[in-house]
Write a protein that holds these residues in place. Structure first.
Motif, PDB file in Angstrom:
ATOM      1  N   GLN A  36       0.843  -1.199   0.000  1.00 35.52           N
ATOM      2  CA  GLN A  36       0.000   0.000   0.000  1.00 35.52           C
ATOM      3  C   GLN A  36       0.878   1.250   0.000  1.00 35.52           C
ATOM      4  O   GLN A  36       1.888   1.311   0.691  1.00 35.52           O
ATOM      5  CB  GLN A  36      -0.935   0.013   1.209  1.00 35.52           C
ATOM      6  CG  GLN A  36      -2.038  -1.018   1.144  1.00 35.52           C
ATOM      7  CD  GLN A  36      -3.093  -0.794   2.215  1.00 35.52           C
ATOM      8  OE1 GLN A  36      -3.402   0.327   2.573  1.00 35.52           O
ATOM      9  NE2 GLN A  36      -3.663  -1.888   2.717  1.00 35.52           N
ATOM     10  N   GLU A  37       0.470   2.229  -0.776  1.00 34.46           N
ATOM     11  CA  GLU A  37       1.237   3.467  -0.910  1.00 34.46           C
ATOM     12  C   GLU A  37       0.895   4.442   0.215  1.00 34.46           C
ATOM     13  O   GLU A  37      -0.182   4.386   0.815  1.00 34.46           O
ATOM     14  CB  GLU A  37       0.939   4.123  -2.259  1.00 34.46           C
ATOM     15  CG  GLU A  37       1.298   3.260  -3.473  1.00 34.46           C
ATOM     16  CD  GLU A  37       2.791   3.078  -3.615  1.00 34.46           C
ATOM     17  OE1 GLU A  37       3.547   3.974  -3.168  1.00 34.46           O
ATOM     18  OE2 GLU A  37       3.209   2.046  -4.169  1.00 34.46           O
ATOM     19  N   SER A  38       1.817   5.339   0.496  1.00 36.58           N
ATOM     20  CA  SER A  38       1.531   6.414   1.441  1.00 36.58           C
ATOM     21  C   SER A  38       0.535   7.391   0.822  1.00 36.58           C
ATOM     22  O   SER A  38       0.337   7.398  -0.396  1.00 36.58           O
ATOM     23  CB  SER A  38       2.821   7.146   1.825  1.00 36.58           C
ATOM     24  OG  SER A  38       3.435   7.696   0.678  1.00 36.58           O
ATOM     25  N   ILE A  39      -0.092   8.191   1.654  1.00 36.60           N
ATOM     26  CA  ILE A  39      -1.103   9.144   1.177  1.00 36.60           C
ATOM     27  C   ILE A  39      -0.834  10.512   1.810  1.00 36.60           C
ATOM     28  O   ILE A  39      -0.076  10.625   2.774  1.00 36.60           O
ATOM     29  CB  ILE A  39      -2.539   8.682   1.548  1.00 36.60           C
ATOM     30  CG1 ILE A  39      -2.641   8.447   3.073  1.00 36.60           C
ATOM     31  CG2 ILE A  39      -2.926   7.441   0.780  1.00 36.60           C
ATOM     32  CD1 ILE A  39      -4.018   8.043   3.546  1.00 36.60           C
ATOM     33  N   ASN A  40      -1.450  11.523   1.245  1.00 37.30           N
ATOM     34  CA  ASN A  40      -1.352  12.865   1.825  1.00 37.30           C
ATOM     35  C   ASN A  40      -2.563  13.057   2.739  1.00 37.30           C
ATOM     36  O   ASN A  40      -3.642  13.443   2.284  1.00 37.30           O
ATOM     37  CB  ASN A  40      -1.325  13.930   0.726  1.00 37.30           C
ATOM     38  CG  ASN A  40      -1.046  15.319   1.279  1.00 37.30           C
ATOM     39  OD1 ASN A  40      -1.422  15.648   2.406  1.00 37.30           O
ATOM     40  ND2 ASN A  40      -0.397  16.152   0.486  1.00 37.30           N
ATOM     41  N   ILE A  41      -2.375  12.764   4.029  1.00 38.05           N
ATOM     42  CA  ILE A  41      -3.486  12.830   4.980  1.00 38.05           C
ATOM     43  C   ILE A  41      -4.027  14.248   5.108  1.00 38.05           C
ATOM     44  O   ILE A  41      -5.236  14.468   5.197  1.00 38.05           O
ATOM     45  CB  ILE A  41      -3.052  12.290   6.354  1.00 38.05           C
ATOM     46  CG1 ILE A  41      -2.730  10.798   6.253  1.00 38.05           C
ATOM     47  CG2 ILE A  41      -4.139  12.523   7.397  1.00 38.05           C
ATOM     48  CD1 ILE A  41      -2.214  10.183   7.543  1.00 38.05           C
ATOM     49  N   HIS A  42      -3.144  15.229   5.136  1.00 34.83           N
ATOM     50  CA  HIS A  42      -3.573  16.621   5.292  1.00 34.83           C
ATOM     51  C   HIS A  42      -4.500  17.030   4.147  1.00 34.83           C
ATOM     52  O   HIS A  42      -5.528  17.687   4.359  1.00 34.83           O
ATOM     53  CB  HIS A  42      -2.358  17.544   5.347  1.00 34.83           C
ATOM     54  CG  HIS A  42      -1.509  17.339   6.559  1.00 34.83           C
ATOM     55  ND1 HIS A  42      -0.500  16.387   6.612  1.00 34.83           N
ATOM     56  CD2 HIS A  42      -1.525  17.926   7.790  1.00 34.83           C
ATOM     57  CE1 HIS A  42       0.072  16.421   7.798  1.00 34.83           C
ATOM     58  NE2 HIS A  42      -0.530  17.346   8.535  1.00 34.83           N
ATOM     59  N   GLU A  43      -4.133  16.618   2.937  1.00 41.74           N
ATOM     60  CA  GLU A  43      -4.967  16.954   1.780  1.00 41.74           C
ATOM     61  C   GLU A  43      -6.262  16.155   1.798  1.00 41.74           C
ATOM     62  O   GLU A  43      -7.347  16.687   1.527  1.00 41.74           O
ATOM     63  CB  GLU A  43      -4.188  16.671   0.496  1.00 41.74           C
ATOM     64  CG  GLU A  43      -4.914  17.058  -0.780  1.00 41.74           C
ATOM     65  CD  GLU A  43      -4.061  16.806  -2.007  1.00 41.74           C
ATOM     66  OE1 GLU A  43      -4.443  15.979  -2.855  1.00 41.74           O
ATOM     67  OE2 GLU A  43      -2.990  17.451  -2.117  1.00 41.74           O
ATOM     68  N   LEU A  44      -6.165  14.865   2.137  1.00 42.40           N
ATOM     69  CA  LEU A  44      -7.332  13.982   2.151  1.00 42.40           C
ATOM     70  C   LEU A  44      -8.400  14.463   3.127  1.00 42.40           C
ATOM     71  O   LEU A  44      -9.603  14.439   2.824  1.00 42.40           O
ATOM     72  CB  LEU A  44      -6.902  12.558   2.522  1.00 42.40           C
ATOM     73  CG  LEU A  44      -8.004  11.502   2.607  1.00 42.40           C
ATOM     74  CD1 LEU A  44      -8.573  11.212   1.230  1.00 42.40           C
ATOM     75  CD2 LEU A  44      -7.476  10.221   3.246  1.00 42.40           C
ATOM     76  N   LEU A  45      -7.974  14.927   4.312  1.00 41.49           N
ATOM     77  CA  LEU A  45      -8.910  15.339   5.365  1.00 41.49           C
ATOM     78  C   LEU A  45      -9.008  16.848   5.512  1.00 41.49           C
ATOM     79  O   LEU A  45      -9.626  17.344   6.455  1.00 41.49           O
ATOM     80  CB  LEU A  45      -8.493  14.707   6.692  1.00 41.49           C
ATOM     81  CG  LEU A  45      -8.448  13.167   6.720  1.00 41.49           C
ATOM     82  CD1 LEU A  45      -7.967  12.675   8.076  1.00 41.49           C
ATOM     83  CD2 LEU A  45      -9.801  12.572   6.381  1.00 41.49           C
ATOM     84  N   ASN A  46      -8.373  17.551   4.585  1.00 44.63           N
ATOM     85  CA  ASN A  46      -8.417  19.021   4.590  1.00 44.63           C
ATOM     86  C   ASN A  46      -7.900  19.586   5.914  1.00 44.63           C
ATOM     87  O   ASN A  46      -8.566  20.394   6.576  1.00 44.63           O
ATOM     88  CB  ASN A  46      -9.841  19.512   4.319  1.00 44.63           C
ATOM     89  CG  ASN A  46      -9.891  20.989   3.956  1.00 44.63           C
ATOM     90  OD1 ASN A  46      -8.922  21.546   3.417  1.00 44.63           O
ATOM     91  ND2 ASN A  46     -10.995  21.644   4.263  1.00 44.63           N
TER      92      ASN A  46
END
Length: 229
Positions: A36-46
């Motif tokens: 599984q790849e990392s994600i941009n949590i800040h962008e995903l959850l605003n």
């Protein structure tokens, strides 16, 4: 065959089992965990880019100490430390929303429910907290280690020994203290500490030890039968 050193010690203490009769087996993380790849949590959850991301994973919120994690967020708020607690798991949120409201933490705690992309969140967060009241093993700790995620856990967690062994974070030693947990959380959220720990545990993702439980057990059983043949 036991999961960790804590269980081994318990058997010796309570049943006086001889040490040579106890064998610790390796963790059994699936090989595809790190696909599984990392994600941009800040962008995903605003979320604001400067906020630290603290991850809590697990159902049975009471046993795993979610209330302790929430109270620690109140302490961080008092210390003007910008952070969010993301809660992944399947359990009733109502008792904890009451604590959140009492502590004015409505904008500090986010419930995400059960998810299939826990590995991605682990690769993208700053710290895993697991202040459990009771936890025989705690596979979530091993998953965090191979994801490169620092941990802050209670000594009741069986795999807290792995946190110490691999210098992957901190363990609240002895009887749990909210004050001690709060202080360790603050300390371990410092950028310097996070960078240092992540550098130490980076190689663990490719350490076959963490994926070898089933082959180890199979080999062990074969050796036992061969010795008796």
């Amino acid at each position: 065959l036991l999961l960790n050193e804590k269980q081994s010690q318990d058997f010796q203490d309570f049943y006086s089992t001889q040490h040579e009769r106890l064998t610790i087996i390796p963790p059994g993380i699936e090989k595809n965990w790190n696909e599984q790849e990392s994600i941009n949590i800040h962008e995903l959850l605003n979320l604001p880019g400067n906020e630290k991301i603290i991850l809590f994973v697990g159902s049975d919120f009471s046993r795993k100490g979610l209330d302790r994690a929430i109270l620690a967020m109140s302490y961080l708020s008092e210390q003007n430390i910008s952070a969010k607690l993301l809660v992944i798991g399947d359990d009733s949120q109502e008792p904890y929303k009451k604590i959140i409201n009492e502590q004015s933490l409505e904008d500090k705690v986010i419930f995400l429910g059960p998810r299939m992309d826990v590995a991605s969140f682990m690769k993208s967060s700053d710290l895993l907290v697991h202040p459990a009241r009771e936890e025989a093993a705690g596979n979530i700790i091993i998953e965090a280690l191979v994801s490169g995620l620092p941990c802050l856990v209670s000594s009741e967690v069986g795999f807290s020994t792995e946190v110490l062994r691999y210098k992957s974070g901190e363990v609240v030693q002895g009887e749990f203290s909210q004050e001690k947990f709060n202080n360790l959380l603050k300390e371990n959220l410092s950028e310097e500490k996070l960078i240092s720990i992540k550098e130490i545990i980076r190689p663990l993702a490719s350490n076959n030890y963490f994926y070898s439980r089933f082959s180890f057990v199979a080999d062990f059983i074969e050796e036992v039968f061969d010795a008796r043949a």
